[in-house]
Design a protein around this motif. Sequence first.
Motif, PDB file in Angstrom:
ATOM      1  N   LEU A  51       0.858  -1.165   0.007  1.00  0.00           N
ATOM      2  CA  LEU A  51      -0.049   0.078  -0.129  1.00  0.00           C
ATOM      3  C   LEU A  51       0.952   1.345   0.022  1.00  0.00           C
ATOM      4  O   LEU A  51       1.844   1.169   0.490  1.00  0.00           O
ATOM      5  N   GLN A  52       0.230   2.479  -0.562  1.00  0.00           N
ATOM      6  CA  GLN A  52       1.179   3.544  -0.699  1.00  0.00           C
ATOM      7  C   GLN A  52       1.339   4.082   0.637  1.00  0.00           C
ATOM      8  O   GLN A  52       2.205   4.948   1.033  1.00  0.00           O
ATOM      9  N   ASN A  53       0.127   4.017   1.641  1.00  0.00           N
ATOM     10  CA  ASN A  53       0.161   4.520   3.032  1.00  0.00           C
ATOM     11  C   ASN A  53       0.007   3.403   3.890  1.00  0.00           C
ATOM     12  O   ASN A  53      -0.382   2.186   3.649  1.00  0.00           O
ATOM     13  N   PRO A  54       0.645   3.345   5.299  1.00  0.00           N
ATOM     14  CA  PRO A  54       0.508   2.723   6.255  1.00  0.00           C
ATOM     15  C   PRO A  54      -0.782   2.045   6.666  1.00  0.00           C
ATOM     16  O   PRO A  54      -1.509   3.001   6.682  1.00  0.00           O
ATOM     17  N   ILE A  55      -0.920   0.799   6.525  1.00  0.00           N
ATOM     18  CA  ILE A  55      -2.398   0.431   7.180  1.00  0.00           C
ATOM     19  C   ILE A  55      -2.491   0.551   8.588  1.00  0.00           C
ATOM     20  O   ILE A  55      -1.455   0.711   9.421  1.00  0.00           O
ATOM     21  N   VAL A  56      -3.817   0.863   9.075  1.00  0.00           N
ATOM     22  CA  VAL A  56      -4.012   0.891  10.245  1.00  0.00           C
ATOM     23  C   VAL A  56      -4.886  -0.322  10.664  1.00  0.00           C
ATOM     24  O   VAL A  56      -6.088  -0.664  10.332  1.00  0.00           O
ATOM     25  N   MET A  57      -4.376  -1.112  11.641  1.00  0.00           N
ATOM     26  CA  MET A  57      -4.867  -2.629  12.276  1.00  0.00           C
ATOM     27  C   MET A  57      -5.231  -2.693  13.499  1.00  0.00           C
ATOM     28  O   MET A  57      -3.845  -2.442  14.150  1.00  0.00           O
ATOM     29  N   GLN A  58      -6.298  -2.587  14.077  1.00  0.00           N
ATOM     30  CA  GLN A  58      -6.151  -2.321  15.603  1.00  0.00           C
ATOM     31  C   GLN A  58      -7.972  -2.831  15.835  1.00  0.00           C
ATOM     32  O   GLN A  58      -9.056  -2.346  15.357  1.00  0.00           O
ATOM     33  N   PHE A  59      -7.905  -3.496  17.135  1.00  0.00           N
ATOM     34  CA  PHE A  59      -9.423  -3.633  17.846  1.00  0.00           C
ATOM     35  C   PHE A  59      -9.740  -2.439  18.444  1.00  0.00           C
ATOM     36  O   PHE A  59      -8.929  -1.858  19.153  1.00  0.00           O
ATOM     37  N   TYR A  60     -11.083  -2.045  18.196  1.00  0.00           N
ATOM     38  CA  TYR A  60     -11.580  -0.906  18.818  1.00  0.00           C
ATOM     39  C   TYR A  60     -12.755  -1.303  19.793  1.00  0.00           C
ATOM     40  O   TYR A  60     -13.623  -2.024  19.170  1.00  0.00           O
ATOM     41  N   GLU A  61     -12.889  -0.776  20.907  1.00  0.00           N
ATOM     42  CA  GLU A  61     -14.354  -1.031  21.755  1.00  0.00           C
ATOM     43  C   GLU A  61     -15.246  -0.128  21.058  1.00  0.00           C
ATOM     44  O   GLU A  61     -15.196   0.762  20.322  1.00  0.00           O
ATOM     45  N   PRO A  62     -16.606  -0.603  21.006  1.00  0.00           N
ATOM     46  CA  PRO A  62     -17.779  -0.120  20.536  1.00  0.00           C
ATOM     47  C   PRO A  62     -17.879   1.353  20.541  1.00  0.00           C
ATOM     48  O   PRO A  62     -18.117   2.103  19.412  1.00  0.00           O
ATOM     49  N   GLU A  63     -17.402   2.070  21.721  1.00  0.00           N
ATOM     50  CA  GLU A  63     -17.616   3.454  21.871  1.00  0.00           C
ATOM     51  C   GLU A  63     -16.698   4.321  20.914  1.00  0.00           C
ATOM     52  O   GLU A  63     -16.943   5.204  20.058  1.00  0.00           O
ATOM     53  N   ARG A  64     -15.505   3.679  20.997  1.00  0.00           N
ATOM     54  CA  ARG A  64     -14.418   4.226  19.878  1.00  0.00           C
ATOM     55  C   ARG A  64     -14.565   3.924  18.409  1.00  0.00           C
ATOM     56  O   ARG A  64     -14.336   4.851  17.770  1.00  0.00           O
ATOM     57  N   LEU A  65     -15.050   2.806  18.266  1.00  0.00           N
ATOM     58  CA  LEU A  65     -15.603   2.520  16.904  1.00  0.00           C
ATOM     59  C   LEU A  65     -16.474   3.158  16.192  1.00  0.00           C
ATOM     60  O   LEU A  65     -16.414   3.618  15.202  1.00  0.00           O
ATOM     61  N   ILE A  66     -17.456   3.474  17.061  1.00  0.00           N
ATOM     62  CA  ILE A  66     -18.803   4.450  16.635  1.00  0.00           C
ATOM     63  C   ILE A  66     -18.068   5.996  16.105  1.00  0.00           C
ATOM     64  O   ILE A  66     -18.256   6.468  14.998  1.00  0.00           O
ATOM     65  N   ASP A  67     -17.075   6.314  16.982  1.00  0.00           N
ATOM     66  CA  ASP A  67     -16.344   7.768  16.689  1.00  0.00           C
ATOM     67  C   ASP A  67     -15.695   7.516  15.144  1.00  0.00           C
ATOM     68  O   ASP A  67     -15.691   8.460  14.314  1.00  0.00           O
ATOM     69  N   ILE A  68     -14.911   6.434  14.831  1.00  0.00           N
ATOM     70  CA  ILE A  68     -14.163   6.200  13.639  1.00  0.00           C
ATOM     71  C   ILE A  68     -15.081   6.142  12.467  1.00  0.00           C
ATOM     72  O   ILE A  68     -14.874   6.281  11.555  1.00  0.00           O
ATOM     73  N   LEU A  69     -16.276   5.293  12.994  1.00  0.00           N
ATOM     74  CA  LEU A  69     -17.447   5.290  11.734  1.00  0.00           C
ATOM     75  C   LEU A  69     -17.878   6.752  11.325  1.00  0.00           C
ATOM     76  O   LEU A  69     -18.271   6.872  10.277  1.00  0.00           O
ATOM     77  N   HIS A  70     -17.919   7.514  12.364  1.00  0.00           N
ATOM     78  CA  HIS A  70     -18.274   9.046  11.895  1.00  0.00           C
ATOM     79  C   HIS A  70     -17.170   9.978  11.351  1.00  0.00           C
ATOM     80  O   HIS A  70     -17.543  11.063  11.056  1.00  0.00           O
ATOM     81  N   MET A  71     -15.934   9.083  11.287  1.00  0.00           N
ATOM     82  CA  MET A  71     -15.001  10.319  10.561  1.00  0.00           C
ATOM     83  C   MET A  71     -14.416   9.421   9.274  1.00  0.00           C
ATOM     84  O   MET A  71     -13.955  10.416   8.522  1.00  0.00           O
ATOM     85  N   ALA A  72     -14.822   8.149   9.129  1.00  0.00           N
ATOM     86  CA  ALA A  72     -14.269   7.562   7.953  1.00  0.00           C
ATOM     87  C   ALA A  72     -15.196   8.128   6.580  1.00  0.00           C
ATOM     88  O   ALA A  72     -15.988   8.592   6.763  1.00  0.00           O
ATOM     89  N   ASP A  73     -14.467   7.663   5.498  1.00  0.00           N
ATOM     90  CA  ASP A  73     -15.229   8.076   4.118  1.00  0.00           C
ATOM     91  C   ASP A  73     -15.884   6.911   3.597  1.00  0.00           C
ATOM     92  O   ASP A  73     -16.842   7.077   2.699  1.00  0.00           O
ATOM     93  N   LEU A  74     -15.713   5.963   3.819  1.00  0.00           N
ATOM     94  CA  LEU A  74     -16.231   4.651   2.687  1.00  0.00           C
ATOM     95  C   LEU A  74     -16.119   3.509   3.700  1.00  0.00           C
ATOM     96  O   LEU A  74     -15.108   3.198   4.379  1.00  0.00           O
ATOM     97  N   TYR A  75     -17.258   2.639   3.640  1.00  0.00           N
ATOM     98  CA  TYR A  75     -17.108   1.143   4.323  1.00  0.00           C
ATOM     99  C   TYR A  75     -16.808   0.139   3.197  1.00  0.00           C
ATOM    100  O   TYR A  75     -17.943   0.175   2.154  1.00  0.00           O
TER     101      TYR A  75
END
Length: 383
Positions: A250-274
């Motif tokens: 990949l051109q940019n480093p991958i992010v691989m991490q387990f997130y608790e639900p509350e944190r994951l919701i924040d990431i869902l609200h910041m990401a661009d595409l699923y």
Amino acid sequence: MKIVLVIDQFDDANNGTTISARRFAKALKDHGNEVRVIAIGKPADYKYAVKQMKFLPVMEHLVTSQGMRLAIPNKHVFEKAAAWADVVHFMMPSPLAVTGLRHVEKLGIPHTAAFHCQPENITYTFHLGRSKRANDLLYSGFRDTFYNRFTHIHCPSNMITNQLRQHGYTAQLHVISNGISPQYFYGKLPKEDWMKGYFNVLMVGRYAGEKRQDVLIEACARSHHAKEIQVILAGKGPLEKKYRKLAEKLQNPIVMQFYEPERLIDILHMADLYVHTSDAEIEAMSCMEAFACGLVPIIAESSRSATPQFALDGRSLFPAGDSAALAAQIDWWIEHPEERKTMELRYAEHAKQYAMEESIKKTEEMFRMAIAEQGAARKAVHP
């Protein structure tokens, strides 16, 4: 109702079945029911505790790497739980459940089951996921040792319901979504520093064979916009090292991490595409939660996955396993930001029909049916 849920692991929310069970238990309580569980861990007011099953190191790693722990059946625990319960609901066909079912049957306690563990969840671990014979053997094993002893089974999707019918399951099959929790709703947050400057492509799920995160990595590497894309794989699992190695392209480093639900919701609200690349999936709560939060999904179109049912049009689908086709779809959504914004709102609205509230009502009705049938059977024996 007094409801006992049988699930080996309940306290550690690090796999889809446990996460669904915890939300399910809370929603049932919110509806005025009393809920207890039979699971490993320390005793608690809500829990009948059983001991954890131990394996040889290789097998132990195989089980725990999937985010699972199995329990040792205990006759006395089931007797105690059954004396309290109106109905016992079994979440998966584990040794704990198979043994527990025998005790519940003997005691004449109403009981129901859920079908959450797709054979492919097991066969892919042993590189047999595409073997029809291997999967059919597991469907038959689950049926003969466990599920055909029930009169009511909860199925999260029409796809898995059809599979069970084709494999000779005789119970009444209740198609009930696991339901999207109210905490997953449309919203947008400013990107945090680590996400800024990238087009953030997210997938949530175990790093396991059937989930096919490798297809997403390959697609993003060959995208015309590869320099803009940051891949985020939210989860954990046995293929982490393999995917980190693959992601070096990949051109940019991958992010691989387990997130608790509350944190994951924040990431869902910041990401661009699923993106959901899974070859086999009973329902895919992670995809549902993503589009409920306002992310347009791109979903692998596989006959063994229920997830394609959520696509609103062909732009949210690609042939399973085809990284070139997925790359083309990702590129299209990157190049059409206004259309993406429009569809985000449509998907968030689409999610409302899968609300947890409706799922709980349907599940409660299933429980009432099982209780009524058991009551009628007792009267027939002792008029």
